[in-house]
Design a protein around this motif. Sequence first.
Motif, PDB file in Angstrom:
ATOM      1  N   LYS A  32       0.928  -1.135  -0.037  1.00  9.37           N
ATOM      2  CA  LYS A  32       0.056   0.102  -0.113  1.00  9.37           C
ATOM      3  C   LYS A  32       1.084   1.138  -0.097  1.00  9.37           C
ATOM      4  CE  LYS A  32      -2.021   1.011   4.138  1.00  9.37           C
ATOM      5  NZ  LYS A  32      -2.723   1.000   5.181  1.00  9.37           N
ATOM      6  N   GLN A 100     -10.464  -6.506  11.818  1.00 13.24           N
ATOM      7  CA  GLN A 100     -11.432  -5.783  10.621  1.00 13.24           C
ATOM      8  C   GLN A 100     -12.693  -6.537  10.802  1.00 13.24           C
ATOM      9  OE1 GLN A 100      -8.427  -3.732   7.516  1.00 13.24           O
ATOM     10  NE2 GLN A 100      -9.134  -5.733   6.932  1.00 13.24           N
ATOM     11  N   LYS A 110     -12.423  -1.124  11.184  1.00 14.39           N
ATOM     12  CA  LYS A 110     -11.097  -1.527  11.555  1.00 14.39           C
ATOM     13  C   LYS A 110     -10.711  -0.553  12.911  1.00 14.39           C
ATOM     14  CE  LYS A 110      -9.569  -0.845   7.604  1.00 14.39           C
ATOM     15  NZ  LYS A 110      -8.840  -1.447   6.655  1.00 14.39           N
ATOM     16  N   SER A 157     -12.258   0.571   5.026  1.00 17.97           N
ATOM     17  CA  SER A 157     -11.922   0.456   3.843  1.00 17.97           C
ATOM     18  C   SER A 157     -12.878  -0.044   2.763  1.00 17.97           C
ATOM     19  CB  SER A 157     -10.684  -0.279   3.846  1.00 17.97           C
ATOM     20  OG  SER A 157     -11.103  -1.539   4.446  1.00 17.97           O
ATOM     21  N   GLU A 159     -12.994  -2.470  -0.691  1.00 17.33           N
ATOM     22  CA  GLU A 159     -12.306  -3.718  -1.511  1.00 17.33           C
ATOM     23  C   GLU A 159     -13.007  -3.465  -2.863  1.00 17.33           C
ATOM     24  OE1 GLU A 159     -10.399  -8.146  -2.257  1.00 17.33           O
ATOM     25  OE2 GLU A 159     -11.026  -7.067   0.004  1.00 17.33           O
ATOM     26  N   ASP A 166      -8.334   2.794   1.577  1.00 17.28           N
ATOM     27  CA  ASP A 166      -8.361   2.875   2.982  1.00 17.28           C
ATOM     28  C   ASP A 166      -8.231   4.243   3.675  1.00 17.28           C
ATOM     29  OD1 ASP A 166      -7.231   2.848   5.824  1.00 17.28           O
ATOM     30  OD2 ASP A 166      -7.486   0.780   5.650  1.00 17.28           O
ATOM     31  N   ARG A 168      -8.251   6.057   7.620  1.00 20.85           N
ATOM     32  CA  ARG A 168      -7.962   5.909   9.219  1.00 20.85           C
ATOM     33  C   ARG A 168      -7.668   7.049   9.660  1.00 20.85           C
ATOM     34  NH1 ARG A 168      -3.802   0.810   9.187  1.00 20.85           N
ATOM     35  NH2 ARG A 168      -5.363   0.243   7.274  1.00 20.85           N
TER      36      ARG A 168
END
Length: 201
Positions: A32, A100, A110, A157, A159, A166, A168
Amino acid sequence: MKKYLMMVVVALMATTGVKAQNEEMTWSFMPKVGWNLCTWAGDPDAKWMSGYIGGFEVEYGLSDNVGLVAGLNYSLQGEKDDENNTKIMFGYTNVPLLVQYYPVKGLALKAGAQLGFLTSKKAKVDGVKIDIDRLESFYGADAGFRKFDLAIPLGISYEYANFVIDARYNLGLIGIVKGYDKTMRNSVFQFSLGYKIPFSN
């Protein structure tokens, strides 16, 4: 009307029952990269500055809806003071440990803990790099920047096609400067894009 309500109930049950894109007893690896918006909470003169993040996370599926995540990343964090034209840039090697939860397919909530280790520190005044020891002495003879950080990451997040977006917030719990105001902590909004690579045991 009853038929319509029944259809709505069935649709909601189907939605909440959909399995997420993680499976029980499977692993995934995700590199990432991303961007930080950070400051030092508790410092009235601190303003937000930009940083960056790069690293990877590994996830283990406890069930179709719950996963455990451990990661390793390098994160540039700090703050700037426009009045004094000062910018402080700290590089942390962070180790996030997260749980998560997938309420629906692809969407993950999360939370957890993050260990941080200070690996680099720089400061600029009027765009000119200064000796970081001078900056530490500004806070007092007993002051110094802590080499360890602890934070609580909270995030969400999504997907799609193995790409993961994501967002946070990392709430720092430990004062950045030893022997100084303990309320001055890292405060970091983090946005990243990763690519999830699943593999079996």
